[in-house]
Design a protein around this motif. Sequence first.
Motif, PDB file in Angstrom:
ATOM      1  N   TYR A 196      43.786  37.316  31.125  1.00  0.00           N
ATOM      2  CA  TYR A 196      43.388  35.999  31.623  1.00  0.00           C
ATOM      3  C   TYR A 196      41.950  36.106  32.100  1.00  0.00           C
ATOM      4  N   LEU A 197      41.028  35.506  31.341  1.00  0.00           N
ATOM      5  CA  LEU A 197      39.602  35.703  31.608  1.00  0.00           C
ATOM      6  C   LEU A 197      39.075  34.809  32.715  1.00  0.00           C
ATOM      7  N   ALA A 198      39.453  33.521  32.684  1.00  0.00           N
ATOM      8  CA  ALA A 198      38.783  32.569  33.573  1.00  0.00           C
ATOM      9  C   ALA A 198      39.679  31.391  33.896  1.00  0.00           C
ATOM     10  N   ILE A 199      39.434  30.826  35.062  1.00  0.00           N
ATOM     11  CA  ILE A 199      40.004  29.547  35.475  1.00  0.00           C
ATOM     12  C   ILE A 199      38.826  28.610  35.690  1.00  0.00           C
ATOM     13  N   VAL A 200      38.871  27.446  35.049  1.00  0.00           N
ATOM     14  CA  VAL A 200      37.742  26.512  35.111  1.00  0.00           C
ATOM     15  C   VAL A 200      38.215  25.192  35.704  1.00  0.00           C
ATOM     16  N   LEU A 233      45.809  31.966  43.865  1.00  0.00           N
ATOM     17  CA  LEU A 233      46.238  32.328  42.516  1.00  0.00           C
ATOM     18  C   LEU A 233      45.524  33.595  42.056  1.00  0.00           C
ATOM     19  N   ALA A 234      44.218  33.668  42.293  1.00  0.00           N
ATOM     20  CA  ALA A 234      43.460  34.871  41.915  1.00  0.00           C
ATOM     21  C   ALA A 234      44.006  36.098  42.625  1.00  0.00           C
ATOM     22  N   ASP A 235      44.378  35.943  43.895  1.00  0.00           N
ATOM     23  CA  ASP A 235      44.970  37.054  44.645  1.00  0.00           C
ATOM     24  C   ASP A 235      46.318  37.447  44.055  1.00  0.00           C
ATOM     25  N   ASN A 236      47.095  36.443  43.613  1.00  0.00           N
ATOM     26  CA  ASN A 236      48.379  36.726  42.971  1.00  0.00           C
ATOM     27  C   ASN A 236      48.184  37.516  41.680  1.00  0.00           C
ATOM     28  N   PHE A 237      47.164  37.132  40.892  1.00  0.00           N
ATOM     29  CA  PHE A 237      46.845  37.873  39.677  1.00  0.00           C
ATOM     30  C   PHE A 237      46.514  39.328  40.017  1.00  0.00           C
ATOM     31  N   ASN A 238      45.694  39.512  41.037  1.00  0.00           N
ATOM     32  CA  ASN A 238      45.270  40.856  41.418  1.00  0.00           C
ATOM     33  C   ASN A 238      46.470  41.704  41.835  1.00  0.00           C
ATOM     34  N   GLY A 242      46.388  43.580  38.675  1.00  0.00           N
ATOM     35  CA  GLY A 242      45.309  44.496  39.042  1.00  0.00           C
ATOM     36  C   GLY A 242      43.920  43.990  38.743  1.00  0.00           C
ATOM     37  N   TYR A 243      43.785  42.684  38.462  1.00  0.00           N
ATOM     38  CA  TYR A 243      42.458  42.096  38.256  1.00  0.00           C
ATOM     39  C   TYR A 243      42.520  40.610  38.589  1.00  0.00           C
ATOM     40  N   LYS A 244      41.334  40.015  38.763  1.00  0.00           N
ATOM     41  CA  LYS A 244      41.231  38.589  39.042  1.00  0.00           C
ATOM     42  C   LYS A 244      40.468  37.886  37.920  1.00  0.00           C
TER      43      LYS A 244
END
Length: 305
Positions: A196-200, A233-238, A242-244
């Motif tokens: 998942y590269l980006a959230i826009v 959400l980014a924290d959940n991804f991490n 293991g990445y945001k």
Amino acid sequence: MILLIPDNRVCPNKETKYPVTSISPILWIKTDSADYTVVSIDGFIVTNERKVNGIFKKFEYQSEAAVEDIAIDDINSVFSESEIRLLKDFSQVMNCGFFTFIWPENFPEGYEQSAKLIHSYTFNFNDGHLEINTHKLISIEELEDGIRKLRGYSFKTVKSLNAASSNVECYLANNTLNPWPGDIDTIIYDKVKGKYLAIVEFKTHNLDQPIEQEHIGKYGDQDWRRFNVLFDLADNFNEKLGYKPKLFFIVWGTNPDLKNHTNIKIDLIERDKILRSFLFPRPAYNQFSDDLFKFILKEANETAI
């Protein structure tokens, strides 16, 4: 049976300061290629514990019958198999439900509140083939109750909604304490890297003022607070992967005749911080922009946040 992607509209008995636009900036980066899938999430529930607990897609239908079965081919006419696969994967990563709702055009205006006319679907992939897992017919009251249960609470008050992309959202915000959850404009997924590269997120700019002066926080701290669900959400991804993904905020103008709307402003952000800002020539409305898409990909693939 004809399925539709709901259009932006003024809510019943409401007024808006500016006309509701038919321009969709999402189309600038909307693609479903061999390498990338770009998908929108129409509803995104985060609990008080900052955990993702449900994602929604919504569509409307036109039909002469009051209730009619909707086939997979009908659904794929507005919601591609690769998009469904991506959101199914997303829901599994977040350990949450993924629900697709399809209701009559302009529902619930002109219908009984108890009418079970909302189709609720979940999907599975069996040996790589898309299948309907569950299908229920529910009322708007049952939809409201389901949202309450997923969120884990009802709001004490709900801000009045003057415009939305469906009358269901208008109704829930203006008549209940359990509004439709906020959306995520786009998620960009790299099929080759499996990442998942980006959230826009896009913000409409109606005023004839320099777009370069627009920024998060211009209208107070609440500007930043509305991004908390994305930061969560980014924290959940991490936590899960293991990445945001990178977070992009794009301000765009609606008037092609205004000099102040000839560019768009792109901010790369993280929690409470703007990392970089760019001005970019505004692409042609409602058309895919290869230049903008490649620009976002370049920034998304640079130094990790």
